[in-house]
Design a protein around this motif. Structure first.
Motif, short mmCIF file in Angstrom:
data_model
loop_
_atom_site.label_atom_id
_atom_site.label_comp_id
_atom_site.label_asym_id
_atom_site.label_seq_id
_atom_site.Cartn_x
_atom_site.Cartn_y
_atom_site.Cartn_z
N UNK A 70 0.82 -1.21 0.00
CA UNK A 70 0.00 0.00 0.00
C UNK A 70 0.85 1.27 0.00
N UNK A 71 2.05 1.21 0.57
CA UNK A 71 2.96 2.35 0.48
C UNK A 71 3.43 2.53 -0.96
N UNK A 72 3.63 1.42 -1.66
CA UNK A 72 3.98 1.48 -3.07
C UNK A 72 2.84 2.12 -3.86
N UNK A 73 1.63 1.67 -3.59
CA UNK A 73 0.45 2.23 -4.25
C UNK A 73 0.35 3.74 -3.98
N UNK A 74 0.45 4.12 -2.72
CA UNK A 74 0.34 5.53 -2.35
C UNK A 74 1.43 6.39 -2.97
N UNK A 75 2.64 5.87 -2.98
CA UNK A 75 3.75 6.63 -3.57
C UNK A 75 3.53 6.82 -5.06
N UNK A 76 3.14 5.76 -5.75
CA UNK A 76 2.88 5.89 -7.19
C UNK A 76 1.71 6.82 -7.47
#
Length: 157
Positions: free
Chosen positions: A98-104
């Protein structure tokens, strides 16, 4: 907690919804601070984040977390140890994805991607683990057991 696929989906949905709502507020506050747009900003990203979180939980993280947990915890271990172990692995996996999702979603894949990602990852983990273990996990289990009481077999069956 769950005894069939329908209950498992309901439990997972409840857990994901609560975590996404709390973590969305946390992340919006971390980026923008508390403002008059707080609720609007959270609402704008809530459904896409929930969809991604449910997919990640059901398809990827849930299976891996349970597999790892049951390699560590013996079947005879107390239920609380099993729950806490699975919860810790779930938080680790979900925070990574989810951090990957949010960062992207918020920064894109630009020059500072890795700096943003690792910063967001650390801040999210610091919030998500205690949130899951102290607030959302117990609250969700409490609500779920009220919605689906444990059924016991009739005597003599």
């Amino acid at each position: 907690m769950d005894s069939n696929k329908k209950e498992a989906l309901i439990f997972t949905s409840m857990m994901c919804f609560c975590m996404v709502v709390f973590m969305s507020f946390y992340n919006v506050i971390m980026v923008n601070g508390v403002s008059s747009r707080l609720f609007a900003d959270v609402a704008a990203g809530l459904l896409p984040a929930l969809a991604v979180a449910l997919f990640c939980d059901i398809v990827v993280v849930g299976r891996i977390a349970k597999g790892l947990a049951f390699r560590i915890v013996k079947p005879s271990a107390p239920k609380i140890r099993k729950v806490l172990t699975i919860s810790c692995f779930m938080v680790c996996g979900m925070v990574i994805l989810m951090s990957l999702y949010g960062t992207l979603a918020h920064y894109g894949f630009g020059d500072n991607f890795f700096r943003h990602y690792f910063s967001v990852l650390g801040l999210n983990f610091i919030c998500a683990l205690p949130l899951q273990l102290i607030v959302v996990g117990p609250l969700t289990r409490f609500l779920f057991t009220r919605m689906f009481p444990v059924r016991t077999a009739a005597p003599g069956l």
